[in-house]
Design an enzyme around this catalytic site. Structure first.
Site, PDB file in Angstrom:
ATOM      1  N   VAL A   1      14.804 103.759 -46.347  1.00 55.72           N
ATOM      2  CA  VAL A   1      16.221 104.060 -46.178  1.00 55.72           C
ATOM      3  C   VAL A   1      16.892 103.099 -45.196  1.00 55.72           C
ATOM      4  O   VAL A   1      17.965 102.567 -45.458  1.00 55.72           O
ATOM      5  CB  VAL A   1      16.400 105.528 -45.716  1.00 55.72           C
ATOM      6  CG1 VAL A   1      17.820 105.792 -45.256  1.00 55.72           C
ATOM      7  CG2 VAL A   1      16.048 106.464 -46.868  1.00 55.72           C
TER       8      VAL A   1
ATOM      9  N   THR B   1      16.756 112.863 -43.273  1.00 54.30           N
ATOM     10  CA  THR B   1      16.966 114.224 -43.772  1.00 54.30           C
ATOM     11  C   THR B   1      16.425 115.201 -42.733  1.00 54.30           C
ATOM     12  O   THR B   1      15.243 115.133 -42.372  1.00 54.30           O
ATOM     13  CB  THR B   1      16.241 114.410 -45.119  1.00 54.30           C
ATOM     14  OG1 THR B   1      16.707 113.400 -46.003  1.00 54.30           O
ATOM     15  CG2 THR B   1      16.512 115.781 -45.701  1.00 54.30           C
TER      16      THR B   1
ATOM     17  N   ASN C   1      18.620 118.244 -53.168  1.00 49.85           N
ATOM     18  CA  ASN C   1      17.223 118.026 -53.561  1.00 49.85           C
ATOM     19  C   ASN C   1      16.606 119.297 -54.138  1.00 49.85           C
ATOM     20  O   ASN C   1      15.816 119.240 -55.091  1.00 49.85           O
ATOM     21  CB  ASN C   1      16.407 117.527 -52.369  1.00 49.85           C
ATOM     22  CG  ASN C   1      16.531 116.017 -52.203  1.00 49.85           C
ATOM     23  OD1 ASN C   1      17.216 115.367 -53.000  1.00 49.85           O
ATOM     24  ND2 ASN C   1      15.905 115.468 -51.195  1.00 49.85           N
TER      25      ASN C   1
ATOM     26  N   GLY D   1       6.857 114.148 -57.067  1.00 50.25           N
ATOM     27  CA  GLY D   1       6.171 113.753 -55.833  1.00 50.25           C
ATOM     28  C   GLY D   1       7.126 112.927 -55.010  1.00 50.25           C
ATOM     29  O   GLY D   1       8.342 113.086 -55.117  1.00 50.25           O
TER      30      GLY D   1
ATOM     31  N   CYS E   1      10.347 112.497 -50.548  1.00 55.35           N
ATOM     32  CA  CYS E   1      11.498 113.373 -50.282  1.00 55.35           C
ATOM     33  C   CYS E   1      11.388 114.751 -50.928  1.00 55.35           C
ATOM     34  O   CYS E   1      11.446 115.767 -50.230  1.00 55.35           O
ATOM     35  CB  CYS E   1      12.779 112.696 -50.755  1.00 55.35           C
ATOM     36  SG  CYS E   1      13.224 111.318 -49.698  1.00 55.35           S
TER      37      CYS E   1
ATOM     38  N   LYS F   1       6.834 107.177 -58.684  1.00 57.55           N
ATOM     39  CA  LYS F   1       7.746 106.906 -59.799  1.00 57.55           C
ATOM     40  C   LYS F   1       7.775 105.401 -60.008  1.00 57.55           C
ATOM     41  O   LYS F   1       7.356 104.644 -59.121  1.00 57.55           O
ATOM     42  CB  LYS F   1       9.149 107.446 -59.490  1.00 57.55           C
ATOM     43  CG  LYS F   1       9.809 106.768 -58.299  1.00 57.55           C
ATOM     44  CD  LYS F   1      11.108 107.429 -57.939  1.00 57.55           C
ATOM     45  CE  LYS F   1      12.234 106.824 -58.705  1.00 57.55           C
ATOM     46  NZ  LYS F   1      13.557 107.219 -58.183  1.00 57.55           N
TER      47      LYS F   1
ATOM     48  N   ARG G   1       3.604 108.179 -51.368  1.00 56.71           N
ATOM     49  CA  ARG G   1       3.591 109.411 -50.582  1.00 56.71           C
ATOM     50  C   ARG G   1       3.769 110.624 -51.507  1.00 56.71           C
ATOM     51  O   ARG G   1       4.675 110.654 -52.323  1.00 56.71           O
ATOM     52  CB  ARG G   1       4.701 109.369 -49.518  1.00 56.71           C
ATOM     53  CG  ARG G   1       4.396 108.385 -48.400  1.00 56.71           C
ATOM     54  CD  ARG G   1       5.520 108.303 -47.389  1.00 56.71           C
ATOM     55  NE  ARG G   1       6.653 107.555 -47.876  1.00 56.71           N
ATOM     56  CZ  ARG G   1       7.742 107.273 -47.144  1.00 56.71           C
ATOM     57  NH1 ARG G   1       7.819 107.702 -45.903  1.00 56.71           N
ATOM     58  NH2 ARG G   1       8.743 106.583 -47.651  1.00 56.71           N
TER      59      ARG G   1
END
Ligand SMILES: NC(=O)c1ccc[n+]([C@@H]2O[C@H](COP(=O)([O-])OP(=O)(O)OC[C@H]3O[C@@H](n4cnc5c(N)ncnc54)[C@H](O)[C@@H]3O)[C@@H](O)[C@H]2O)c1
Length: 423
Positions: free
Chosen positions: A11, A118, A203, A252, A255, A315, A322
């Protein structure tokens, strides 16, 4: 404006590079020296599309340091983009956030501390108190949560669906809003707690859709329906919409799992049992494990069987592993006594996977395999020469954990094809 960004991770780097591209002067600070040294040499430590070019293009307005003083010197806004991983209890670990708050030097100029990490609802209020305790009443606080997705983070930052700004003082919110000039998106101004909740609720809504379609897929499997058709059919309903309706082996990443757990615990700590979210998390855990059941039904006990995992990142488009489903799968297969090989085009499996043979190519991973599991929907796997792949395997069994491939084509090549929720 002059901005400091604390945290040179997924980020922080994207935030810093994008703000530099919008014309601001940005200093990114991290505590990991090797990371900063690499960035200074022009090496970007993460895989994120467009980031290398963006950093390159903005060299004049973008610098990197490990020094707090160098980062905040003259900065009007200090962004916090440090990690907030789960603790053992499932609550967010805010220790890195507190370190940043405590490291801020006393200054006569007004600066705005903007939270990109977050964090649980209520964090802003606690930060405010801690700043006041330190005599930093001239440091404003703004919650400006990040909604970018890894793999498309640069595009998402520059073309967001919305920009959320929660401030205690309107003037501080105005400063953060001005920083975003040049980005065409609706701006939601809110109080700090609501801004914090928008991130967690967004989320939670997304993971709820994922677990929902995965459960529909499981019922499809039991009843002979095809989840792809079902998703198409419900996605065309304007009240539902088509996104996040792809059934698979679960979510997964750094986040979704941690933020849903953090919201669940936040609710529990406040005396509320968030039953829907509990179920969403549970469904996701079971979904990853269902693959092992599918393999066992075809192969019998997995002891001594060779299983190839294709894709390790959580992804496509990122090297981030993670909380990736690949980690759970590798662990479960190992526990069942299987020999596991794996390949990913960018993620380095050797760092997080013990006892797994990491191959240099997908075909090499498939050598002698009794089954392959497509874990991450990398385009490289869609384009793989599946005929050559089949000839490298001992047994042509493929579990397509992302419903990416055409079952008819695979079956024509002699594969036994198993998707997720497919007729
Ligand atoms: N990864 C995403 O796609 C994403 C999207 C939205 C929000 N977020 C949130 O953003 C935050 C950061 O996530 P990330 O994926 O970039 O994490 P990350 O682990 O990739 O990066 C965090 C960085 O912060 C550095 N750091 C730790 N303490 C520091 C300090 N005191 N000063 C400066 N740097 C310090 C670490 O060394 C690390 O490089 C998290 O709260 C995460 O939940 C992440």
């Amino acid at each position: 404006m002059k901005i400091a960004v604390f945290g040179a991770g997924y980020v922080g780097l994207v935030t810093g590079a994008c703000f530099a591209d919008l014309g601001h002067d940005v200093v990114v600070r991290d505590i990991v020296e090797q990371r900063i040294d690499a960035l200074r040499r022009g090496e970007v430590p993460i895989h994120e599309e467009g980031l290398v070019e963006l950093i390159d293009r903005n060299r004049e307005r973008l610098s990197f340091t490990t020094e707090v003083a160098e980062a905040v010197e003259g900065a009007e806004v200090v962004y916090v983009a440090v990690g907030t991983p789960p603790t053992y209890s499932g609550d967010a670990d805010l220790s890195a956030v507190w370190t940043v708050v405590d490291e801020l030097p006393v200054s006569d100029d007004r600066i705005v501390l903007a939270m990109k990490s977050t964090v649980p609802v209520g964090t802003g209020r606690t930060v405010r108190l801690r700043l006041d305790d330190r005599g930093l009443a001239n440091v404003g606080y703004v919650s400006n949560p990040e909604f970018t997705a890894e793999g498309t983070a640069v595009r998402d930052f520059m073309h967001p669906d919305r920009i959320v700004i929660g401030a205690f003082e309107d003037g501080d919110g105005d400063v953060v809003e001005r920083l975003h000039e040049g980005i065409d998106a609706p701006v939601i101004r809110a109080d700090v707690a609501s801004a914090e909740m928008i991130k967690l609720a967004a989320n939670a809504a997304l993971v709820t859709r994922i677990s929902f379609i995965n459960e529909i897929a499981n019922v499809c499997e039991a009843t002979g329906a095809d989840v792809l058709k079902v998703a198409e059919g419900i996605g065309l309903d304007r009240r539902i919409g088509p996104s996040f309706l792809r059934a698979g082996i679960g979510f997964g990443g750094s986040c979704f799992p941690k933020d849903s757990l953090a919201l669940k615990q936040l609710a529990a700590n406040s005396g509320y049992n968030f039953q829907l979210l509990n179920a969403v998390i549970e469904v996701n855990e079971l979904q990853k494990r269902r693959v092992v059941g599918k393999l066992e039904r075809k192969l019998g006990p997995l002891r001594g069987k060779k299983i190839a995992l294709l894709g390790l990142a959580f992804k496509p488009g990122t090297d981030d592993m993670r909380e990736a489903p690949s980690l759970v799968l590798a662990g479960r297969l190992h526990a069942e006594g299987a020999e596991v090989s794996a390949w990913d085009p960018v993620a380095d499996g050797s760092v997080m996977l013990d006892g797994v043979r990491i191959a240099d190519s997908a075909l090499e991973a498939l050598d002698g395999a009794d089954a392959a599991v497509l874990v991450t929907e990398w385009p490289e796997l869609r384009d793989l020469d599946w005929s050559a792949a089949g000839s490298r395997m001992r047994n042509r069994l493929l579990v397509d954990g992302r419903n990416m491939l055409d079952p008819d084509e695979l079956r024509a090549l002699g594969f036994e094809y198993e998707g997720i929720g497919r007729a």
